[in-house]
Design a protein around this motif. Sequence first.
Motif, PDB file in Angstrom:
ATOM      1  N   ASN A  58     -46.308 -23.405  -4.823  1.00 13.43           N
ATOM      2  CA  ASN A  58     -47.578 -23.448  -5.310  1.00 13.43           C
ATOM      3  C   ASN A  58     -47.929 -21.889  -5.689  1.00 13.43           C
ATOM      4  N   ASP A  59     -47.372 -20.953  -5.143  1.00 16.50           N
ATOM      5  CA  ASP A  59     -47.719 -19.693  -5.645  1.00 16.50           C
ATOM      6  C   ASP A  59     -47.240 -18.937  -6.626  1.00 16.50           C
ATOM      7  N   GLN A 227     -45.155 -14.298  -8.642  1.00 18.55           N
ATOM      8  CA  GLN A 227     -45.333 -14.853  -7.537  1.00 18.55           C
ATOM      9  C   GLN A 227     -46.629 -14.116  -6.858  1.00 18.55           C
ATOM     10  N   HIS A 230     -50.377 -14.853  -1.720  1.00 19.96           N
ATOM     11  CA  HIS A 230     -51.008 -16.117  -1.026  1.00 19.96           C
ATOM     12  C   HIS A 230     -51.369 -17.195  -1.977  1.00 19.96           C
ATOM     13  N   VAL A 231     -51.138 -18.307  -1.589  1.00 21.62           N
ATOM     14  CA  VAL A 231     -51.672 -19.398  -2.685  1.00 21.62           C
ATOM     15  C   VAL A 231     -52.914 -19.481  -3.029  1.00 21.62           C
ATOM     16  N   THR A 234     -54.277 -17.289  -5.857  1.00 14.32           N
ATOM     17  CA  THR A 234     -53.936 -17.847  -7.380  1.00 14.32           C
ATOM     18  C   THR A 234     -55.020 -17.782  -8.458  1.00 14.32           C
TER      19      THR A 234
END
Length: 406
Positions: A58-59, A227, A230-231, A234
């Motif tokens: 997800n990141d 990347q 931390h998600v 985003t």
Amino acid sequence: MQATDLIRFNLRLLTGQWFRTLMTLLATAVGVSAVLLLTGMGEGARRFVLEEFSLLGNDVLIVLPGRKETTGGLPPLTGEGTRDLTLDDARAVLGLPGVKAVAPLVVGLTQAEANGRNRELMVVGTSEAFFQIRQLSAAQGRLLPVLELERAEPVCVIGQVVREDLFDQTPVLGRWLRTADRRCRVIGVLENRGVSLGTDMSEAVIIPVASAQQLFDTQGLFRLFVQVRHVDMTDDVKPAILDLIQARHQGERDVTLITQDSLLGVFNDILQLLTLAVGAIAAISLVVAGILIMNITLISVSQRTSEIGLLKALGASERQVHRLFLSEALMMALLGAALGVMIGYALLWTGHWLWPQFPVSVPGWALAGAILLAIAVALVFAWLPARKAARLPPVLALKGITDAQR
């Protein structure tokens, strides 16, 4: 007539005419099993694809050159090509707050030769961050070293299939591999991860991105993998990347930024639609089974005319005769649906046993829908013959005369 009497009566009738019953059961079972089999495969394909894309994490954000959008006005009449993503763009994105790693990507096909053998292979030019982002590891040797993005080095990491095809079982580390007019020394072999994101890395040769640019004579990048640290960051990093590249491309927002969630959402919608479509196509076979049930019930009515007359002479009402034929169709539909469920799950389990990497799962709506549709089709198509039987005059029915013969 009590329900238990009705069931016993129908069971004797079904077993007494076993061939007719068997054909009806098979027709219903084929329809139900077809629905379960196709929707199970469709659901399995959906889960397989979503699992593959979820490996990205997800990141991770993907930046592609070119912008995908619909706007008003006339399209440009002269060439206004999008600017390429470059290594400078990659380096600038890496400097943004919240960005953990950036992997530039250059991809192309070329002839590879080693050990007297040659074949066409996919060559991926990237950096060491690519392995971290794609969660790839080495089965032998090591991955690409940490290098300046502009520095070309004659080293490569190969997939398992490349190793087997070009080097067979001989030691591969330290051997030379020729790609087009350049050579690279094999420093590692990737662990086999199968197909991921539509790419089988076991059939790829991975080289430094600068080496790939020289090999394919290009400065543009195929895409960037970014990347975030931390998600939760985003949503903040996405506009920062777009604004940065827009500023670097003279104010033109000419890139597309996609996330794993957007990819998963699109694939999920498409594959769910395909699953519904194949399930609907399979359900047509249940309609065919319903027509068979109607024909068999019509034949049954003509064969049991005297029996119907006797029942009505003994006091059976039209409703009871109607219910008698409908209950017979309902029992055949239930037995056929149960048989179809067993056949469908048996086929899916057999497929999963043969190809364990492919998940199979029947959606709850497909299981319930197939059974309910089988019951509904049986009752609907048996309704008219049952109604004709219920309306037969008892005297004529005792003589074996049907409406068609009057």
